[in-house]
Design a protein around this motif. Structure first.
Motif, PDB file in Angstrom:
ATOM      1  N   UNK A 109       0.835   6.484 -22.006  1.00  9.62           N
ATOM      2  CA  UNK A 109       0.379   5.224 -21.414  1.00  9.62           C
ATOM      3  C   UNK A 109       1.205   4.031 -21.897  1.00  9.62           C
ATOM      4  N   UNK A 110       1.626   4.056 -23.160  1.00 10.69           N
ATOM      5  CA  UNK A 110       2.390   2.922 -23.687  1.00 10.69           C
ATOM      6  C   UNK A 110       3.729   2.760 -22.957  1.00 10.69           C
ATOM      7  N   UNK A 111       4.318   3.866 -22.543  1.00 13.89           N
ATOM      8  CA  UNK A 111       5.596   3.796 -21.830  1.00 13.89           C
ATOM      9  C   UNK A 111       5.433   3.158 -20.455  1.00 13.89           C
ATOM     10  N   UNK A 112       4.205   3.128 -19.970  1.00  6.43           N
ATOM     11  CA  UNK A 112       3.981   2.584 -18.626  1.00  6.43           C
ATOM     12  C   UNK A 112       4.113   1.067 -18.591  1.00  6.43           C
ATOM     13  N   UNK A 113       4.138   0.433 -19.753  1.00  2.00           N
ATOM     14  CA  UNK A 113       4.339  -1.028 -19.780  1.00  2.00           C
ATOM     15  C   UNK A 113       5.658  -1.418 -19.123  1.00  2.00           C
ATOM     16  N   UNK A 114       6.638  -0.523 -19.184  1.00  5.61           N
ATOM     17  CA  UNK A 114       7.922  -0.790 -18.537  1.00  5.61           C
ATOM     18  C   UNK A 114       7.743  -0.914 -17.026  1.00  5.61           C
ATOM     19  N   UNK A 115       6.905  -0.064 -16.451  1.00  9.64           N
ATOM     20  CA  UNK A 115       6.649  -0.126 -15.009  1.00  9.64           C
ATOM     21  C   UNK A 115       5.939  -1.424 -14.650  1.00  9.64           C
ATOM     22  N   UNK A 116       5.008  -1.850 -15.489  1.00  7.11           N
ATOM     23  CA  UNK A 116       4.292  -3.108 -15.232  1.00  7.11           C
ATOM     24  C   UNK A 116       5.267  -4.284 -15.230  1.00  7.11           C
ATOM     25  N   UNK A 117       6.198  -4.282 -16.215  1.00  9.40           N
ATOM     26  CA  UNK A 117       7.185  -5.357 -16.280  1.00  9.40           C
ATOM     27  C   UNK A 117       8.104  -5.334 -15.058  1.00  9.40           C
ATOM     28  N   UNK A 118       8.527  -4.155 -14.635  1.00  5.60           N
ATOM     29  CA  UNK A 118       9.384  -4.038 -13.449  1.00  5.60           C
ATOM     30  C   UNK A 118       8.649  -4.546 -12.202  1.00  5.60           C
ATOM     31  N   UNK A 119       7.364  -4.256 -12.108  1.00  4.33           N
ATOM     32  CA  UNK A 119       6.584  -4.735 -10.966  1.00  4.33           C
ATOM     33  C   UNK A 119       6.478  -6.251 -10.972  1.00  4.33           C
ATOM     34  N   UNK A 120       6.285  -6.837 -12.150  1.00  5.02           N
ATOM     35  CA  UNK A 120       6.227  -8.295 -12.254  1.00  5.02           C
ATOM     36  C   UNK A 120       7.555  -8.930 -11.823  1.00  5.02           C
ATOM     37  N   UNK A 131      -0.440  -4.988  -5.507  1.00  6.65           N
ATOM     38  CA  UNK A 131       0.572  -4.148  -6.168  1.00  6.65           C
ATOM     39  C   UNK A 131       0.552  -4.357  -7.677  1.00  6.65           C
ATOM     40  N   UNK A 132       0.634  -5.603  -8.113  1.00  4.49           N
ATOM     41  CA  UNK A 132       0.653  -5.891  -9.545  1.00  4.49           C
ATOM     42  C   UNK A 132      -0.700  -5.556 -10.180  1.00  4.49           C
ATOM     43  N   UNK A 133      -1.765  -5.827  -9.453  1.00  2.99           N
ATOM     44  CA  UNK A 133      -3.099  -5.492  -9.962  1.00  2.99           C
ATOM     45  C   UNK A 133      -3.229  -3.988 -10.186  1.00  2.99           C
ATOM     46  N   UNK A 134      -2.704  -3.213  -9.262  1.00  2.00           N
ATOM     47  CA  UNK A 134      -2.752  -1.758  -9.411  1.00  2.00           C
ATOM     48  C   UNK A 134      -1.956  -1.304 -10.627  1.00  2.00           C
ATOM     49  N   UNK A 135      -0.755  -1.885 -10.796  1.00  2.00           N
ATOM     50  CA  UNK A 135       0.083  -1.484 -11.933  1.00  2.00           C
ATOM     51  C   UNK A 135      -0.569  -1.845 -13.263  1.00  2.00           C
ATOM     52  N   UNK A 136      -1.229  -3.011 -13.307  1.00  5.65           N
ATOM     53  CA  UNK A 136      -1.848  -3.438 -14.568  1.00  5.65           C
ATOM     54  C   UNK A 136      -3.106  -2.642 -14.892  1.00  5.65           C
ATOM     55  N   UNK A 137      -3.789  -2.123 -13.885  1.00 10.26           N
ATOM     56  CA  UNK A 137      -4.999  -1.334 -14.105  1.00 10.26           C
ATOM     57  C   UNK A 137      -4.647   0.117 -14.382  1.00 10.26           C
ATOM     58  N   UNK A 138      -3.601   0.340 -15.156  1.00 13.99           N
ATOM     59  CA  UNK A 138      -3.114   1.694 -15.375  1.00 13.99           C
ATOM     60  C   UNK A 138      -4.152   2.567 -16.083  1.00 13.99           C
ATOM     61  N   UNK A 139      -4.917   1.988 -17.005  1.00 18.25           N
ATOM     62  CA  UNK A 139      -5.909   2.792 -17.722  1.00 18.25           C
ATOM     63  C   UNK A 139      -6.941   3.367 -16.764  1.00 18.25           C
ATOM     64  N   UNK A 184       0.832  -1.207   0.000  1.00 25.66           N
ATOM     65  CA  UNK A 184       0.000   0.000   0.000  1.00 25.66           C
ATOM     66  C   UNK A 184       0.864   1.254   0.000  1.00 25.66           C
ATOM     67  N   UNK A 185       1.995   1.190   0.714  1.00 28.26           N
ATOM     68  CA  UNK A 185       2.921   2.328   0.715  1.00 28.26           C
ATOM     69  C   UNK A 185       3.510   2.547  -0.678  1.00 28.26           C
ATOM     70  N   UNK A 186       3.898   1.475  -1.344  1.00 26.20           N
ATOM     71  CA  UNK A 186       4.444   1.596  -2.704  1.00 26.20           C
ATOM     72  C   UNK A 186       3.401   2.174  -3.649  1.00 26.20           C
ATOM     73  N   UNK A 187       2.151   1.725  -3.486  1.00 27.71           N
ATOM     74  CA  UNK A 187       1.076   2.211  -4.367  1.00 27.71           C
ATOM     75  C   UNK A 187       0.846   3.702  -4.176  1.00 27.71           C
ATOM     76  N   UNK A 188       0.692   4.127  -2.924  1.00 26.80           N
ATOM     77  CA  UNK A 188       0.292   5.511  -2.654  1.00 26.80           C
ATOM     78  C   UNK A 188       1.454   6.499  -2.682  1.00 26.80           C
ATOM     79  N   UNK A 189       2.676   6.022  -2.474  1.00 27.59           N
ATOM     80  CA  UNK A 189       3.814   6.941  -2.455  1.00 27.59           C
ATOM     81  C   UNK A 189       4.666   6.874  -3.712  1.00 27.59           C
ATOM     82  N   UNK A 190       4.444   5.867  -4.559  1.00 26.11           N
ATOM     83  CA  UNK A 190       5.303   5.725  -5.747  1.00 26.11           C
ATOM     84  C   UNK A 190       4.473   5.507  -7.020  1.00 26.11           C
ATOM     85  N   UNK A 191       3.739   4.380  -7.070  1.00 23.51           N
ATOM     86  CA  UNK A 191       3.002   4.060  -8.299  1.00 23.51           C
ATOM     87  C   UNK A 191       1.966   5.124  -8.636  1.00 23.51           C
TER      88      UNK A 191
END
Length: 769
Positions: free
Chosen positions: A350-361, A380-388, A332-339
């Protein structure tokens, strides 16, 4: 019949089981023989028709004798044999009870022996720092005491002493384990007196020492033994929980929050492994990127896994226990303070954000390999993937915040709007349907399209008249356009969120601005006029705003849902109400000024004339001031109507007060004429809606169009200086200009007030019909 010996034996109670069996066997054979003879006799009597009465009687006697023998044997069994059986069972039960008591005593003695042996082993193991053996011995002693407590018959006075001893030794072991833990896992934390912040966090250090026992060729690390002993005693979860809380608060969370903070890992011979926080000077970013955060966290968790958590307790890795305690709060800290801050603010990113999703995985994969994480799906991963979805939510939040800031900003900074002002739309993709939309189409007007009807609309159709609006409202409209452009090309969910956020912007304006600026809108006529224009400007663009984007939006927006037309009446009403409220305030001020004129009576008195003259001058001054404030702000038509309405209010009040006078002397008439003539001369001068002087005369000549009582007022001024004949001539038998403005009774009252009672006045009155 029973023999004498048998009877004696039966009576003496010494009948053996074999005698009973032989008697029963013999009785069974006699029964079978008798059965066969009876059956044979019945067959002969009924099947062969042979008389056999004598034989039957003999058989009956024989059957009765056998029956008596059976009854006697039955009574013998019931009375004597069963009695002996009950006595034997009772004797056997006593023997069994005695045996069980002896067994219980032997078992309790064995448990006492086991307890004693376990405590001796515990003391010896604790002395040698064999904490795992000590914990196991203590558990064996506990099992012995628990076994003793389960015996319901055990009331040993020694039992309470054993329990007390067990408790004391357990606390002794926990104390030793805690002391070893503090020696092997050393935290260096900032003082509670230090101010919270980055500087205090630089004092945080963690020193991990494995330690080794003295015996054995390759003794296990002392820290590992301490952890296993804590697990055996059930205190490991509590110890790890406290450790996880300190780790989260002082190391993991700060590494996420502070971009300039990093961790230094070093290993010193004999001192163990050091983890210390340090500041990186070159980091100037306000927030760390997800990649930076993941790198720093993995460095800490990998070090802990290698030097502290590389043991399994009960088949479960210790890292899994720590992961269960910290993961939810850390994620939750990573989500609210970073992601949250890494979510793009523009759909093109938005397309560049795929890099963040891969890093999270990859981050979660590394944690799973070290057993910090269990399972497949995490927040955490669910939040990163729901970027849209998060992009739309963040965009909507930013838009609402920006819109509210614009709404609460000062309104007096204005921009000029002209009929040819165009609200440029950003470049839109091709429509999704057959509808065609010009890229350069404006919200003000569109290019003419050739149609079969030769008559075309003017290029100024559906255009706003020239006026001034708040700069913030223009920026608000641009914000709405940009937000709708973000919705174009987005997913259905995001497009819906963004579209309805734009609707919420306008609804927020409708609700917030009148409340937030309420006092100023009533106090300052200038702001009331600007608010009127703002509302009309927004209502004008809301007519076509949905249509301009509908073809590019996904369903169901493209099917007619994307519209703002329903909000138009509300904005028009809001603008009209705001300006009407200001007009009511100005009317009240005009009437208050005229109330100081002493009803325009006895103007031959100098004080009354001065008061009336001052009231008229104040009215003219107020109208001129309003004209100056509203000039070049309101549209020409609205300006003229507003000034005409206020001027009409003033002259209507003056007409009413003059008509109420019952006696007007010649001097009073002259004074009244002078005052009214001042209004006639200076009243039209307030109609200056444009800065160009040459165009103002047109509006000054059209005063009767905007002031309903203007002609009536001019006729009254003429009557105040006219003689009886002139009044009769202007009446013209009810067809003259005077008759168009006043009724016959009103003209008669004027004549009676202006002229004395003479034959000429009476003649004139007769002509007023």
């Amino acid at each position: 019949m029973s023999s004498f010996v048998t009877e004696v034996l039966a009576i003496s109670g010494k009948l053996e089981k074999e005698d009973l069996s032989s008697k029963v066997s013999k009785m069974s054979r006699k029964v079978e023989d008798t059965k066969e003879e009876v059956c044979d006799m019945i067959n002969k009597g009924y099947a062969d028709f042979l008389p056999s009465l004598q034989g039957s009687e003999e058989l009956m006697v024989q059957v009765e004798e056998i029956s008596k023998e059976i009854d006697a044997l039955k009574n013998c069994i019931e009375s004597e044999v069963q009695q002996n059986i009950h006595l034997a069972v009772a004797e056997y039960a006593k023997l069994k009870e005695q045996l069980e008591k002896n067994t219980c005593i032997i078992t309790m003695l064995r448990h006492l022996k086991e307890f004693h042996m376990a405590m001796e082993g515990f003391n010896k193991a604790l002395l040698n720092k064999s904490y795992v053996d000590a914990a196991n011995h203590l558990e064996q002693a506990r099992a012995s005491v628990d076994s003793l407590k389960r015996w319901k018959t055990s009331q040993l006075p020694l039992l309470s002493a054993l329990s007390s001893e067990l408790t004391v030794q357990r606390e002794n072991l926990i104390y030793h384990l805690g002391d070893e833990w503090k020696r092997l896992v050393i935290w260096r934390l900032p003082s509670s007196k230090d101010p919270a912040g980055l500087n205090s966090l630089l004092k945080v250090e963690l020193n991990l020492r494995k330690g080794f026992n003295d015996g054995g060729a390759k003794p296990p690390p002392l820290l590992c033994c301490v952890l296993q002993a804590l697990a055996i005693q059930g205190d490991l979860q509590h110890k790890i929980k406290l450790f996880s809380q300190v780790l989260l608060k002082n190391m993991l969370k700060p590494l996420v929050v502070y971009s300039s903070l990093s961790v230094r890992v070093s290993e010193q011979q004999g001192e163990g492994n050091f983890l210390a926080l340090q500041c990186v000077e070159e980091s100037q970013e306000e927030r760390s990127t997800p990649s930076q955060v993941y790198t720093k966290l993995l460095l800490v968790l990998q070090t802990l896994h290698s030097h502290l958590l590389d043991v399994s307790i009960g088949g479960k890795p210790l890292s899994a226990i720590l992961g269960e305690l910290i993961w939810e709060e850390l994620s939750q800290c990573i989500i609210h303070e970073c992601l949250l801050y890494s979510i793009p603010t523009n759909s093109s990113q938005l397309e560049k954000y795929n890099k963040v999703i891969k890093e999270t995985e990859e981050f979660e994969k590394a944690l799973k390999e070290m057993h910090y994480l269990q399972g497949d799906s995490t927040d955490l991963l669910k939040y990163a993937r729901d970027v849209n979805c998060h992009f739309a939510s963040k965009k909507c939040k930013d838009v609402i915040v920006a819109a509210r800031k614009l709404m609460t900003s000062k309104m007096h900074n204005t921009v000029k709007i002209t009929p040819d002002t165009k609200l440029r739309l950003p470049k839109l993709p091709a429509p999704r349907s057959g509808m065609q939309l010009e890229r350069g189409e404006t919200a003000g007007h569109t290019e003419q399209v050739t149609m079969e009807n030769p008559k075309q609309l003017s290029v100024w159709s559906l255009c706003l008249p020239a006026c001034r609006i708040s700069e913030s409202v223009q920026q608000l409209m641009e914000l709405a356009l940009n937000t709708l452009c973000e919705a174009v090309g987005s997913s259905t969910q995001s497009a819906l969120q963004l579209f309805f956020t734009v609707r919420n912007i306008f609804q927020l304006f409708h609700d917030v601005v009148p409340t937030y600026h309420k006092e100023n809108l009533l106090k300052f006529p200038h702001l009331a006029a600007i608010q009127h224009n703002n509302c009309m400007y927004l209502a004008h663009h809301l007519l076509t705003l949905g249509h301009q984007f509908r073809a590019q939006l996904p369903q169901p927006l493209s099917e007619g849902v994307a519209t703002f037309v329903d909000m138009v009446p509300g904005f028009r009403k809001l603008g009209a109400q705001c300006f009407l409220a200001q007009l009511n305030v100005q009317r009240a001020e005009l009437l208050e000024r005229l109330s100081t004129a002493h009803n325009f009576c006895n103007l031959d008195d100098e004080d009354n004339y001065i008061a009336a003259s001052k009231a008229v001058r104040q009215v003219i001054h107020q109208l001129k001031q309003l004209g100056t404030v509203w000039q070049d702000v309101l549209p020409v038509g609205i300006y003229c109507k507003a000034m005409g309405n206020l001027l009409n209010t003033a002259i209507t009040e003056i007409i009413a007060k003059i008509m109420m006078l019952e006696d007007i002397s010649s001097e009073d008439g002259e004074h009244l004429h002078t005052l009214c003539q001042t209004i006639i001369e200076e009243g039209p001068l307030v109609f200056i809606p444009l800065t160009e002087e040459k165009k103002n005369k047109k509006y000054q000549e059209e005063v009767p169009l905007y002031v309903k009582k203007w002609s009536t007022f001019k006729e009254l001024v003429i009557v105040l200086r006219a003689n009886l004949q002139e009044i009769v001539d202007r009446w013209a038998d009810g067809k003259g200009p005077l008759a168009l403005e006043f009724s016959s009774s009103e003209v008669k009252n004027l004549i009676r007030a202006l002229f004395q009672n003479t034959e000429r006045r009476a003649g004139a009155l007769t002509k007023i019909k």
